[in-house]
Enzyme design. Structure first.
Site, PDB file in Angstrom:
ATOM      1  N   ASN A   1       0.222 -70.281  -9.106  1.00  0.00           N
ATOM      2  CA  ASN A   1       0.855 -69.018  -8.753  1.00  0.00           C
ATOM      3  C   ASN A   1       1.492 -68.324  -9.956  1.00  0.00           C
ATOM      4  O   ASN A   1       2.006 -68.983 -10.864  1.00  0.00           O
ATOM      5  CB  ASN A   1       1.879 -69.219  -7.625  1.00  0.00           C
ATOM      6  N   THR A   2       1.460 -66.980  -9.931  1.00  0.00           N
ATOM      7  CA  THR A   2       2.059 -66.188 -11.019  1.00  0.00           C
ATOM      8  C   THR A   2       2.905 -65.068 -10.380  1.00  0.00           C
ATOM      9  O   THR A   2       2.575 -63.889 -10.496  1.00  0.00           O
ATOM     10  CB  THR A   2       0.957 -65.544 -11.899  1.00  0.00           C
TER      11      THR A   2
ATOM     12  N   LEU B   1     -11.647 -62.203  -4.887  1.00  0.00           N
ATOM     13  CA  LEU B   1     -11.764 -62.360  -3.438  1.00  0.00           C
ATOM     14  C   LEU B   1     -10.586 -61.692  -2.730  1.00  0.00           C
ATOM     15  O   LEU B   1      -9.496 -61.578  -3.288  1.00  0.00           O
ATOM     16  CB  LEU B   1     -11.825 -63.844  -3.051  1.00  0.00           C
TER      17      LEU B   1
ATOM     18  N   ALA C   1      -5.910 -45.323   6.047  1.00  0.00           N
ATOM     19  CA  ALA C   1      -4.454 -45.142   5.994  1.00  0.00           C
ATOM     20  C   ALA C   1      -3.799 -46.275   6.775  1.00  0.00           C
ATOM     21  O   ALA C   1      -4.398 -46.847   7.683  1.00  0.00           O
ATOM     22  CB  ALA C   1      -4.076 -43.800   6.597  1.00  0.00           C
TER      23      ALA C   1
ATOM     24  N   CYS D   1      -0.627 -59.830  -4.038  1.00  0.00           N
ATOM     25  CA  CYS D   1      -1.058 -59.413  -5.375  1.00  0.00           C
ATOM     26  C   CYS D   1      -0.906 -57.941  -5.738  1.00  0.00           C
ATOM     27  O   CYS D   1      -0.556 -57.651  -6.874  1.00  0.00           O
ATOM     28  CB  CYS D   1      -2.494 -59.852  -5.605  1.00  0.00           C
ATOM     29  N   PHE D   2      -1.190 -57.017  -4.832  1.00  0.00           N
ATOM     30  CA  PHE D   2      -1.205 -55.605  -5.260  1.00  0.00           C
ATOM     31  C   PHE D   2       0.114 -55.205  -5.931  1.00  0.00           C
ATOM     32  O   PHE D   2       0.128 -54.728  -7.062  1.00  0.00           O
ATOM     33  CB  PHE D   2      -1.482 -54.683  -4.069  1.00  0.00           C
TER      34      PHE D   2
ATOM     35  N   LYS E   1       2.600 -57.079  -6.987  1.00  0.00           N
ATOM     36  CA  LYS E   1       2.910 -57.926  -8.149  1.00  0.00           C
ATOM     37  C   LYS E   1       2.094 -57.502  -9.381  1.00  0.00           C
ATOM     38  O   LYS E   1       2.624 -57.371 -10.489  1.00  0.00           O
ATOM     39  CB  LYS E   1       2.602 -59.377  -7.761  1.00  0.00           C
TER      40      LYS E   1
ATOM     41  N   LYS F   1      -2.665 -58.557   6.754  1.00  0.00           N
ATOM     42  CA  LYS F   1      -3.916 -57.935   7.188  1.00  0.00           C
ATOM     43  C   LYS F   1      -4.533 -58.864   8.213  1.00  0.00           C
ATOM     44  O   LYS F   1      -4.046 -59.979   8.401  1.00  0.00           O
ATOM     45  CB  LYS F   1      -4.864 -57.706   5.998  1.00  0.00           C
TER      46      LYS F   1
HETATM   47  N1  LIG Z   1      -4.223 -64.797  -2.913  1.00  0.00           N
HETATM   48  C1  LIG Z   1      -5.229 -64.072  -3.313  1.00  0.00           C
HETATM   49  O1  LIG Z   1      -5.939 -63.487  -2.496  1.00  0.00           O
HETATM   50  C2  LIG Z   1      -5.571 -63.931  -4.755  1.00  0.00           C
HETATM   51  C3  LIG Z   1      -4.744 -64.463  -5.737  1.00  0.00           C
HETATM   52  N2  LIG Z   1      -5.073 -64.323  -7.065  1.00  0.00           N
HETATM   53  C4  LIG Z   1      -4.262 -64.944  -8.113  1.00  0.00           C
HETATM   54  O2  LIG Z   1      -4.513 -66.357  -8.100  1.00  0.00           O
HETATM   55  C5  LIG Z   1      -3.324 -67.080  -8.457  1.00  0.00           C
HETATM   56  C6  LIG Z   1      -3.002 -68.080  -7.361  1.00  0.00           C
HETATM   57  O3  LIG Z   1      -2.748 -67.357  -6.177  1.00  0.00           O
HETATM   58  P1  LIG Z   1      -2.671 -68.095  -4.758  1.00  0.00           P
HETATM   59  O4  LIG Z   1      -3.756 -69.102  -4.663  1.00  0.00           O
HETATM   60  O5  LIG Z   1      -2.554 -67.031  -3.739  1.00  0.00           O
HETATM   61  O6  LIG Z   1      -1.258 -68.843  -4.918  1.00  0.00           O
HETATM   62  P2  LIG Z   1      -0.671 -70.039  -4.032  1.00  0.00           P
HETATM   63  O7  LIG Z   1       0.791 -69.956  -4.168  1.00  0.00           O
HETATM   64  O8  LIG Z   1      -1.301 -70.014  -2.681  1.00  0.00           O
HETATM   65  O9  LIG Z   1      -1.218 -71.364  -4.752  1.00  0.00           O
HETATM   66  C7  LIG Z   1      -0.815 -71.784  -6.002  1.00  0.00           C
HETATM   67  C8  LIG Z   1      -0.671 -73.290  -5.955  1.00  0.00           C
HETATM   68  O10 LIG Z   1      -0.515 -73.788  -7.283  1.00  0.00           O
HETATM   69  C9  LIG Z   1       0.302 -74.962  -7.193  1.00  0.00           C
HETATM   70  N3  LIG Z   1       0.764 -75.330  -8.531  1.00  0.00           N
HETATM   71  C10 LIG Z   1       1.703 -74.720  -9.310  1.00  0.00           C
HETATM   72  N4  LIG Z   1       1.789 -75.350 -10.498  1.00  0.00           N
HETATM   73  C11 LIG Z   1       0.891 -76.365 -10.483  1.00  0.00           C
HETATM   74  C12 LIG Z   1       0.508 -77.378 -11.394  1.00  0.00           C
HETATM   75  N5  LIG Z   1       1.058 -77.468 -12.605  1.00  0.00           N
HETATM   76  N6  LIG Z   1      -0.431 -78.273 -11.029  1.00  0.00           N
HETATM   77  C13 LIG Z   1      -1.013 -78.213  -9.799  1.00  0.00           C
HETATM   78  N7  LIG Z   1      -0.690 -77.287  -8.892  1.00  0.00           N
HETATM   79  C14 LIG Z   1       0.242 -76.367  -9.222  1.00  0.00           C
HETATM   80  C15 LIG Z   1       1.363 -74.581  -6.196  1.00  0.00           C
HETATM   81  O11 LIG Z   1       1.991 -75.718  -5.647  1.00  0.00           O
HETATM   82  C16 LIG Z   1       0.549 -73.782  -5.169  1.00  0.00           C
HETATM   83  O12 LIG Z   1       0.119 -74.604  -4.094  1.00  0.00           O
HETATM   84  C17 LIG Z   1      -2.242 -66.024  -8.679  1.00  0.00           C
HETATM   85  O13 LIG Z   1      -2.188 -65.734 -10.045  1.00  0.00           O
HETATM   86  C18 LIG Z   1      -2.757 -64.818  -7.916  1.00  0.00           C
HETATM   87  O14 LIG Z   1      -2.304 -63.610  -8.472  1.00  0.00           O
HETATM   88  C19 LIG Z   1      -6.228 -63.700  -7.446  1.00  0.00           C
HETATM   89  C20 LIG Z   1      -7.087 -63.179  -6.517  1.00  0.00           C
HETATM   90  C21 LIG Z   1      -6.831 -63.258  -5.099  1.00  0.00           C
HETATM   91  O1  LIG Z   2      -5.828 -60.134  -6.456  1.00  0.00           O
HETATM   92  C1  LIG Z   2      -5.801 -60.301  -5.259  1.00  0.00           C
HETATM   93  O2  LIG Z   2      -4.972 -60.972  -4.653  1.00  0.00           O
HETATM   94  C2  LIG Z   2      -6.759 -59.617  -4.336  1.00  0.00           C
HETATM   95  O3  LIG Z   2      -6.056 -58.465  -3.816  1.00  0.00           O
HETATM   96  C3  LIG Z   2      -6.766 -57.727  -2.849  1.00  0.00           C
HETATM   97  O4  LIG Z   2      -7.094 -58.571  -1.741  1.00  0.00           O
HETATM   98  P1  LIG Z   2      -6.053 -58.895  -0.564  1.00  0.00           P
HETATM   99  O5  LIG Z   2      -4.678 -58.521  -1.000  1.00  0.00           O
HETATM  100  O6  LIG Z   2      -6.302 -60.284  -0.148  1.00  0.00           O
HETATM  101  O7  LIG Z   2      -6.515 -57.956   0.657  1.00  0.00           O
HETATM  102  P2  LIG Z   2      -6.994 -56.428   0.746  1.00  0.00           P
HETATM  103  O8  LIG Z   2      -8.128 -56.363   1.665  1.00  0.00           O
HETATM  104  O9  LIG Z   2      -7.170 -55.813  -0.574  1.00  0.00           O
HETATM  105  O10 LIG Z   2      -5.765 -55.744   1.471  1.00  0.00           O
HETATM  106  C4  LIG Z   2      -4.521 -55.564   0.798  1.00  0.00           C
HETATM  107  C5  LIG Z   2      -3.607 -54.701   1.671  1.00  0.00           C
HETATM  108  O11 LIG Z   2      -4.073 -53.353   1.705  1.00  0.00           O
HETATM  109  C6  LIG Z   2      -4.204 -52.915   3.043  1.00  0.00           C
HETATM  110  N1  LIG Z   2      -5.312 -51.945   3.107  1.00  0.00           N
HETATM  111  C7  LIG Z   2      -6.532 -52.275   2.619  1.00  0.00           C
HETATM  112  C8  LIG Z   2      -7.577 -51.358   2.657  1.00  0.00           C
HETATM  113  C9  LIG Z   2      -7.364 -50.081   3.194  1.00  0.00           C
HETATM  114  O12 LIG Z   2      -8.251 -49.209   3.245  1.00  0.00           O
HETATM  115  N2  LIG Z   2      -6.123 -49.781   3.669  1.00  0.00           N
HETATM  116  C10 LIG Z   2      -5.091 -50.681   3.642  1.00  0.00           C
HETATM  117  O13 LIG Z   2      -3.971 -50.358   4.059  1.00  0.00           O
HETATM  118  C11 LIG Z   2      -4.461 -54.188   3.840  1.00  0.00           C
HETATM  119  O14 LIG Z   2      -4.156 -54.030   5.191  1.00  0.00           O
HETATM  120  C12 LIG Z   2      -3.548 -55.162   3.127  1.00  0.00           C
HETATM  121  O15 LIG Z   2      -2.234 -55.058   3.598  1.00  0.00           O
HETATM  122  C13 LIG Z   2      -8.087 -57.236  -3.455  1.00  0.00           C
HETATM  123  O16 LIG Z   2      -8.833 -56.558  -2.450  1.00  0.00           O
HETATM  124  C14 LIG Z   2      -8.890 -58.390  -4.015  1.00  0.00           C
HETATM  125  O17 LIG Z   2     -10.056 -57.898  -4.662  1.00  0.00           O
HETATM  126  C15 LIG Z   2      -8.029 -59.159  -5.020  1.00  0.00           C
HETATM  127  O18 LIG Z   2      -8.728 -60.268  -5.519  1.00  0.00           O
END
Ligand SMILES: NC(=O)C1=CN([C@@H]2O[C@H](COP(=O)(O)OP(=O)(O)OC[C@H]3O[C@@H](n4cnc5c(N)ncnc54)[C@H](O)[C@@H]3O)[C@@H](O)[C@H]2O)C=CC1
Ligand SMILES: O=C(O)[C@H]1O[C@H](OP(=O)(O)OP(=O)(O)OC[C@H]2O[C@@H](n3ccc(=O)[nH]c3=O)[C@H](O)[C@@H]2O)[C@H](O)[C@@H](O)[C@@H]1O
Length: 467
Positions: A91-92, A164, A269, A277-278, A280, A340
């Protein structure tokens, strides 16, 4: 010659590390994948029948390869030692204190994962930055790795951001628009890029695998999220104009989206975007711009987040005004709590802001979400550091087991998440049991307002005026 990857370790078994590496294991039976986490509970859940995250299609992928070439463990040291390639998927979050608080990404987890790799590695590794990080983080990782490891081993660092979206993660991973791999433009860096590209090429068409320099890759991730969120804030800003003029935001979005230069996606809308993420990542971009002495650029992107806050507050004001300027002791049924549909994740969910505002106004709030646990809802609504916060909260908030239970004797229904099941509800039955006049506030534009009005409801939809 490229390095052939045989063993992968992923540090971080969260929403990204879990699904991403499970899909790699699924598509590459010849590679052994071990996903590790600091949290024993999370790993235990990954090893159980009830996975720690809800994601359509995830169970099938995990159950198909768990125990064969996919393993979940807390034994990070062993997994790192054995791996040829390590994903850092930790996590970041936004920093809460210190320099850059409220904007900059907290890189403490990335740094400690990097130090952990340096300390235990006994052979050369490809280290892949999967977490979303500020531009040039790979450079800091390299400095840490090189300063803390044995002289006879080398680390090649790649940036491979994840695109994703939750709720569609498995489909996004199986059929990505693109896979981005950034590396140093040296022969070794390019060899490492090639080794990772070969893994994805097992199922992703090669023209969708893009290689760039490290900094373009890191910045592209922040940029993609900022551009996506910007579309939502743009359409939400227009929704306010629609409400004031009689234009209809769905019609405007459709008319604009039919222009192929604009495109139809991501123009829905809503009550405001949520998710981990958005906000952050945009704040991270704002901070980066300020650090680069680009205040105008920082202000430009900051407005996307400000507009999102405005949209949530605007919706709450409309609800209060419509309910005769007070919601004190009125019963509000909130349908949906996740940020969502098709996820149980509540991070930065608009529903949290709405519910906190309703509680502040002394309303009685009854919440229903098909995938979010009661504990998670109370956790999200509690005020950190306030003693007995949950006890006080339980006087104002109850959790319902269905949309029908939530709306029983309610004065108003608020749609906060666009779950499909809300479209299929028996609204005649709901109407009968609500206090009259019965109001519905559609924060997701999913309901057929005309039909509901014919039942007797007073319907208020984002981006539509009530005439
Ligand atoms: N959630 C999403 O849809 C997306 C997230 N990201 C990015 O991916 C990264 C991870 O996000 P999430 O998976 O949502 O976070 P998360 O909080 O669900 O998972 C992160 C995990 O890393 C673990 N962790 C921390 N330090 C560690 C270490 N030293 N060794 C092993 N495990 C450790 C934590 O205990 C936690 O379970 C973030 O930078 C986020 O911005 C990118 C695209 C999509
Ligand atoms: O870096 C990330 O974490 C991810 O952030 C978003 O994915 P996510 O946040 O999982 O979901 P989205 O489908 O993007 O929705 C984000 C928010 O926007 C809202 N949204 C989305 C689309 C839209 O047309 N209107 C709207 O209000 C959704 O309801 C939700 O609350 C991006 O879509 C991914 O490509 C990216 O990898």
């Amino acid at each position: 010659m490229t390095t052939r990857v045989k063993k992968i370790c992923c540090l971080g078994a969260g929403y990204v590390g879990g699904p991403t590496c499970a899909v790699i294991a699924y598509k590459c039976p010849h590679i052994q994948v071990t996903i590790v986490d600091l949290s024993e509970t999370r790993i235990a859940a990954w090893n159980s029948d009830k996975l720690p995250i809800y994601e359509p299609g995830l169970d099938e992928v995990v159950f198909a390869c768990r125990g064969k070439n996919l393993f979940f463990s807390t034994e990070a040291e062993r997994a790192v030692i054995e791996a040829d390639l390590i994903f850092v998927s930790v996590n970041t979050p936004t920093k809460k204190a210190g320099m850059g608080a409220g904007y900059a990404a907290d890189l403490a987890y990335v740094e400690s994962a990097t130090r952990q790799i340096a300390e235990v590695a006994k052979s050369s590794k490809i280290v892949v930055e999967k977490s979303t990080v500020p531009c040039r983080t790979a450079e800091s990782m390299r400095t840490i790795l090189e300063a803390n490891s044995r002289d006879d081993i080398r680390f090649d660092i790649l940036s491979n951001p994840e695109f994703l979206a939750e709720g569609t993660a498995i489909n996004d991973l199986l059929h990505p628009d693109r896979v981005l791999i950034g590396g140093l433009q040296t022969p070794e860096g390019q060899r490492a890029q090639q080794a990772l590209a070969e893994i994805y090429a097992q199922w992703v068409p090669t023209d969708r695998i893009i290689t760039t320099n490290l900094w373009s890759s890191e910045l592209s991730k922040l940029a993609a999220n900022a551009l996506l969120a910007q579309r939502i804030s743009s359409i939400n800003a227009l929704s306010a104009i629609c409400e004031a003029t009689g234009a209809d935001i769905d019609e405007v979005a459709y008319a604009c989206g039919r222009d192929s230069r604009i495109g139809p996606k991501f123009l829905k809308a809503s009550v405001g975007f949520g998710g981990s993420c958005f906000q952050k990542d945009i704040l991270n971009l704002v901070y980066l711009s300020e650090q680069l002495n680009l205040p105008e650029v920082a202000a430009y992107w900051k407005q996307v987040v400000d507009l999102n806050e405005y949209q949530k507050k605007r919706f709450v004001s409309r609800i209060i005004k419509t309910l005769f300027n007070t919601i004190t002791n009125k019963r509000i049924a909130v349908l949906g709590f996740a940020f969502k549909k098709d996820t149980g994740d509540t991070r930065e969910s608009a529903a949290i802001t709405l519910c906190k505002d309703f509680i502040q106004e002394n309303a009685q709030v009854r919440i229903y979400d098909p995938k979010v646990s009661d504990e998670q809802i109370f956790f999200d609504l509690s005020e950190p550091g306030v003693v007995n916060s949950t006890i006080a909260l339980k006087k104002r908030v109850t959790i319902a087991g269905s949309a029908y239970e939530a709306s029983d004797k309610a004065d108003a229904i608020v749609i906060a998440t666009e779950w499909d099941e809300f479209k299929e509800l028996n609204f005649e039955k709901i109407y009968e049991k609500m206090n009259k006049p019965a109001f519905i506030f559609d924060g997701r534009l999913i309901l057929d307002a005309e039909r509901l009005e014919s039942i007797g409801f007073r319907v208020h939809t984002i981006g539509r005026a009530n005439v």
